[in-house]
Design an enzyme around this catalytic site. Structure first.
Site, mmCIF file in Angstrom:
data_model
loop_
_atom_site.group_PDB
_atom_site.id
_atom_site.type_symbol
_atom_site.label_atom_id
_atom_site.label_comp_id
_atom_site.label_asym_id
_atom_site.label_seq_id
_atom_site.Cartn_x
_atom_site.Cartn_y
_atom_site.Cartn_z
ATOM 1 C CB THR A 175 59.404 77.539 -16.936
ATOM 2 O OG1 THR A 175 58.806 78.822 -16.732
ATOM 3 C CG2 THR A 175 60.830 77.571 -16.431
ATOM 4 C CG ASP A 193 58.062 81.342 -13.379
ATOM 5 O OD1 ASP A 193 58.519 81.249 -14.530
ATOM 6 O OD2 ASP A 193 58.630 80.872 -12.385
#
Length: 534
Positions: A100, A67
């Site tokens: 992201t 992530d």
């Protein structure tokens, strides 16, 4: 008589000119290089076949994730422009929740083309204005490509959440987590404000043990703590009347730090008797309202409950759950549809919540507390996440949060768009055609912006072990023939219609990524000096 020619003197300029541009170029170049270095660090973790990062913190904690927001958040970045890239990832996380990594990779590619344009002698302001125009045009193109979606179309929402989960460490559990995320978000939507979803109404409780397959939603409340057993009180309560209290059931202390010396035994007995009477008086008031379950907020000033008060509460058949965190109180009271009580004098029956069952359940090697069958339950939901070890558990929570954010995006802006690099290639093609219509430097800058967008499909192909040049060339060809939904299918290793493969994402994720990346790059471009203040 011939006049001697006057000696030629340099003419004084009316305006003072400043020609030292070397320092400005060095600062700008250093900022761009720092930003690109951050982008390169996370680039390999883009897409479903992206690599994971193992992060080791100073405290010895280990995190495994791909992530982008988590990776950058844990990085110890010192250079100010590199910090802007970290903030960029955080902005995307709060705006859309997903994409992201994409936003940082995109910003890195834009910085690279800006460096080339600056090297060609184009002024930063001209580049900045062209980026702004290109960004506006990109959002229009993406909106035209998007497919509207209704919240009643559960399948489309699940497909979108599933696409988000496919690039995570826990991708093999996407068939379980995606429907779970959709149902959780749909259950907390307020009919009066259908466009707004507050993810604080979805509580994720982590419990070590089992596998991610054991993750499930609980229609009620879950606490990762056990009931107080100190004095043999009840651990199961049917027809519960629940009070959430923010005061202490323990003897009062003096306001200032001081010690009292008691030398007489009779006086000592009197103190203990007074303490007993004080606690008994409180418990009688609690019992009088019919309350039989107490949720006690964690106290930092003194003990929330003492052994003596637990003994009397157990005798009164009142179940006690202590150390409820301060930031959980709002969620608990909203779920139970009750009011928090901050003083014993305000303890009244109308402030209580009602539930069919409050019980302690064994789970793995620990215990949890479940409150089910809540009367007039608020619009909240709890998700119990399981995992075989702490690393998997943390990553499952992060992945579930991303999936929840994707569904939230679709609630606020109800449009879907193809994934797999399809929108980026289509943008690149249409902006390239638009650049030919524009004149001068602006057209040149827009063309460079269009080329930079190809970094997403290029990186997706590269991370999947495919030949990026061949794949991107074929992708361009398909889009030139009008197949706007053609994208990279990394599982089959070829170009397919990505919408038919159910690889979809919310429009908000793509538009937010391009807008935020452009904004960040324009800001870095405009900086020509760094002033350090001590």
């Amino acid at each position: 008589m011939a006049t001697a020619p006057m000696a030629s003197r340099p003419r004084a300029s009316k305006t003072e000119s400043f020609v030292d541009n070397k320092r400005k170029e060095d600062i700008r170049s250093a900022n761009i290089n720092a930003g690109r270095a951050v982008a390169d660090a996370v680039r390999t973790s883009l897409g479903p076949k992206g690599m994971d990062k193992m992060i080791s913190t100073a405290s010895g904690e280990v995190i495994i994730t791909n992530d982008g927001a988590t990776i950058l958040n844990k990085m110890d970045v010192l250079q100010p422009a590199a910090k802007m890239m970290v903030e960029l990832s955080k902005s995307q996380d709060s705006a859309a929740g997903d994409g992201t990594t994409t936003v940082v990779v995109l910003a890195g590619a834009l910085l690279r083309v800006c460096q080339t344009l600056l090297g060609s002698g184009i002024h930063p302001t001209v580049i900045s204005d062209a980026l702004h125009k290109s960004c506006g045009k990109s959002v229009d193109i993406l909106t035209a490509m998007a497919v509207p979606v209704e919240l009643t179309d559960r399948d489309s929402l699940v497909k979108s959440a599933s696409t988000s989960l496919n690039s995570k460490v826990v991708s093999q559990y996407s068939t379980l987590l995606a429907p779970l995320a959709v149902d959780a978000v749909l259950s907390v939507i307020d009919p009066e404000k259908p466009e707004i979803v507050d993810l604080r109404d979805v509580k994720i409780v982590k419990k070590l043990g089992g596998t991610v397959d054991d993750t499930h939603t609980v229609n009620g409340l879950v606490f990762d703590k056990k009931v107080s057993h100190a004095a043999g009180g009840p651990t199961r309560m049917e027809n519960a009347k629940i009070a959430v209290i923010q005061f202490q059931i323990s003897p009062p202390k003096t306001d200032i730090e001081q010690s009292i010396v008691v030398s007489d035994y009779t006086q000592m007995d009197r103190i203990l008797k007074e303490e007993r009477n004080y606690i008994l008086g409180m418990i009688k008031k609690i019992k009088a309202t019919g309350c039989n379950v107490l949720l006690i907020q964690k106290s930092i000033l003194r003990d929330a409950v003492t052994d003596l008060s637990l003994h009397y509460l157990a005798k009164a058949k009142i179940m006690v759950i202590k150390d409820v965190e301060r930031d959980e109180i709002e969620f608990v009271t909203k779920t139970l549809n009750c009011l928090p009580i901050s003083n014993i004098e305000h303890f009244r029956a109308e402030k209580l919540g009602f539930a069919d069952l409050v019980e302690e359940a064994s789970l793995g090697d620990g215990k949890i507390l479940k409150i089910t069958g809540i009367k007039d339950m608020g619009r909240t939901t709890s998700v119990l996440v399981r995992g075989s070890n702490q690393l998997v558990l943390d990553e499952a929570e992060r992945s579930l949060h991303d999936a929840l954010c994707v569904v939230r995006c679709l609630v606020s802006k109800r449009f879907l768009i193809a994934g797999g690099g399809a929108p980026e290639i289509e943008l690149s093609r249409q902006l390239g055609a638009w650049a030919k219509v524009l004149h001068g430097m602006e057209g040149y800058c827009v063309k460079s912006f269009a080329e930079a967008l190809e970094v997403i499909p290029y990186t997706l192909a590269e991370n999947a072990g495919l030949n990026p040049i061949a794949i991107v060339t074929e992708l361009r060809n398909k889009h030139a023939q009008g197949e706007i939904n053609s994208g990279i299918n990394v599982r089959k290793g070829q170009i397919t219609n990505i919408l038919e493969e159910n690889v979809v994402q919310p429009l908000l994720v793509s538009t937010s990524a391009i807008t935020l990346a452009t904004e960040c790059v324009r800001m870095i471009l405009k900086i020509d000096d760094i002033v350090t203040v001590r």
